[in-house]
Scaffold this motif. Structure first.
Motif, PDB file in Angstrom:
ATOM      1  N   PRO A 228       0.838  -1.267  -0.008  1.00  0.00           N
ATOM      2  CA  PRO A 228       0.152   0.099   0.067  1.00  0.00           C
ATOM      3  C   PRO A 228       0.994   1.291  -0.147  1.00  0.00           C
ATOM      4  CG  PRO A 228       0.178  -0.779   2.166  1.00  0.00           C
ATOM      5  CD  PRO A 228       0.982  -1.923   1.382  1.00  0.00           C
ATOM      6  N   MET A 229       0.309   2.284  -0.637  1.00  0.00           N
ATOM      7  CA  MET A 229       0.899   3.597  -0.501  1.00  0.00           C
ATOM      8  C   MET A 229       0.567   4.494   0.520  1.00  0.00           C
ATOM      9  SD  MET A 229       0.678   4.758  -4.479  1.00  0.00           S
ATOM     10  CE  MET A 229       0.898   3.524  -5.979  1.00  0.00           C
ATOM     11  N   TYR A 230      -0.707   3.929   0.837  1.00  0.00           N
ATOM     12  CA  TYR A 230      -1.284   4.528   2.355  1.00  0.00           C
ATOM     13  C   TYR A 230      -1.668   3.334   3.158  1.00  0.00           C
ATOM     14  CZ  TYR A 230      -1.058   9.144   0.119  1.00  0.00           C
ATOM     15  OH  TYR A 230      -0.626  10.163  -0.347  1.00  0.00           O
ATOM     16  N   SER A 231      -1.170   3.355   4.572  1.00  0.00           N
ATOM     17  CA  SER A 231      -1.496   2.150   5.419  1.00  0.00           C
ATOM     18  C   SER A 231      -1.335   2.952   6.860  1.00  0.00           C
ATOM     19  CB  SER A 231      -0.841   0.858   5.164  1.00  0.00           C
ATOM     20  OG  SER A 231      -1.073   0.154   6.160  1.00  0.00           O
ATOM     21  N   SER A 232      -2.143   2.642   7.705  1.00  0.00           N
ATOM     22  CA  SER A 232      -2.236   3.059   9.267  1.00  0.00           C
ATOM     23  C   SER A 232      -1.530   2.107   9.907  1.00  0.00           C
ATOM     24  CB  SER A 232      -3.260   3.758   9.727  1.00  0.00           C
ATOM     25  OG  SER A 232      -3.858   4.779   9.230  1.00  0.00           O
ATOM     26  N   ASN A 233      -1.336   0.913   9.453  1.00  0.00           N
ATOM     27  CA  ASN A 233      -0.688  -0.098  10.424  1.00  0.00           C
ATOM     28  C   ASN A 233       0.299   0.162  10.819  1.00  0.00           C
ATOM     29  OD1 ASN A 233      -2.865  -1.769   9.109  1.00  0.00           O
ATOM     30  ND2 ASN A 233      -1.515  -3.638   9.814  1.00  0.00           N
ATOM     31  N   ILE A 234       0.916  -0.015  12.265  1.00  0.00           N
ATOM     32  CA  ILE A 234       1.926   0.111  12.832  1.00  0.00           C
ATOM     33  C   ILE A 234       3.014  -0.514  12.390  1.00  0.00           C
ATOM     34  CG2 ILE A 234       1.569  -1.277  14.930  1.00  0.00           C
ATOM     35  CD1 ILE A 234       2.185   0.999  16.425  1.00  0.00           C
ATOM     36  N   ASP A 235       2.778  -1.665  12.151  1.00  0.00           N
ATOM     37  CA  ASP A 235       4.172  -2.622  11.492  1.00  0.00           C
ATOM     38  C   ASP A 235       4.933  -2.227  10.647  1.00  0.00           C
ATOM     39  OD1 ASP A 235       3.636  -4.379  13.905  1.00  0.00           O
ATOM     40  OD2 ASP A 235       2.219  -5.833  12.619  1.00  0.00           O
TER      41      ASP A 235
END
Length: 320
Positions: A228-235
């Motif tokens: 993804p170009m945009y992801s809020s996942n912390i990992d």
């Protein structure tokens, strides 16, 4: 009969490292629009045949239609629940987009020497199990794929199983990126696992491909890619290298939607460019009119263990 329309039908003995097996492929031409065809697969010499399947060719005049999108599946129990949900809606789905991480064959014996025959066979067995599980779906509708990180690298023989097992439209002379159309939508499949920086082969292909789209004929453009170009996942989160390379082209040529997986959760963005919301649509966050930037949707929820920890981003419209 459909036999008269089979241009290529062959079964080849393939060798992937220490694994060997037979992979059969057929190409059918001159199909009529919006027509149901019945077929079976087998051997005329031994008279061994599969059950009878069917598929319906598309009607390119469809103005409203549904397609399914999923990534990061694996072979655990939740993957079969996702498969069953797809199966229950099969009559309403025209095709399936699947941008990578299919069976996680990379995880089968990943700590053993890749030259061992047992290791290679175990990995191909995982692919066989995945295709068996998905057969009730992909024997009836097309599956259009993009490659993921779990299909590549030294642990999965540098994408060889993916290349042998999928046949995709190759207008780019490279099966890792390609395009196709359905009705008024132009779909572009990209690879986050190959060079995508400016002046790379893939970047130049994408630039040329986007420039040639007739937006009167195809007013909607959808790009799908694994990472993804945009992801809020912390990992792992947003792939900034990918974003910095590709995103300016998406803005320049008015791409409407970007679909991805990789991070194991669901997230939808506002229309966004360079971390900045272009259209917040405060009155209705589910409805946008010509927002001048794509919406990014990440669906890494195909069956693998889910992630739930996120960081806050202003561009994130929904996360679960």
């Amino acid at each position: 009969t459909i036999l008269d329309q089979i241009q290529i039908a062959k079964c080849d003995f393939q060798v992937v490292k220490e694994w060997s097996g037979i992979i059969c492929k057929a190409k059918i031409i001159n199909l009529k629009q919006d027509t149901k065809y019945y077929y079976r697969v087998g051997d005329t010499n031994t008279n061994n045949w599969s059950q009878i399947y069917n598929f319906t060719t598309p009607n390119q005049n469809d103005e409203i239609f549904n397609f399914a999108f999923v990534a990061d599946m694996g072979l655990r129990e939740p993957a079969y629940l996702v498969r069953d949900r797809l199966l229950s809606n099969l009559a309403n789905i025209k095709f399936l987009l699947f941008p990578g991480d299919f069976c996680y064959a990379l995880d089968q014996g990943r700590f053993w020497n890749i030259s061992l025959k047992w290791y290679a066979e175990q990995k191909q067995f995982s692919w066989d199990v995945w295709f068996d599980a998905m057969e009730p779906i992909i024997s009836h509708i097309p599956i259009m794929t993009a490659v993921g990180n779990h299909e590549g690298g030294k642990y999965d023989f540098n994408f060889l199983p993916y290349l042998y097992r999928f046949t995709l439209p190759i207008k780019s002379n490279n099966q890792f990126w390609y395009s196709f159309t359905y009705s008024s939508i132009y779909f572009i499949s990209l690879s986050s696992e190959h060079a995508f920086e400016p002046n790379s082969v893939q970047y130049n292909w994408l630039d040329n491909n986007l420039a040639l789209i007739n937006r009167n004929q195809y007013p909607w453009v959808i790009v799908y890619i694994h990472r993804p170009m945009y992801s809020s996942n912390i990992d792992e989160g947003s792939n900034l290298k990918l974003r910095n390379s590709i995103e300016p082209l998406l803005i320049q040529f008015g791409v409407d939607l970007v679909l991805s997986g990789h991070d194991h959760s669901y997230e939808r963005s506002f229309p966004v460019f360079d971390d900045v919301i272009i259209d917040h649509s405060k009155q209705n966050i589910d409805l946008y009119t010509n927002p001048q930037a794509p919406i990014h949707i990440r669906v890494g929820t195909g069956g693998i263990t889910l992630d739930s920890i996120k960081v806050e981003n202003s561009w994130s419209a929904f996360f679960t």
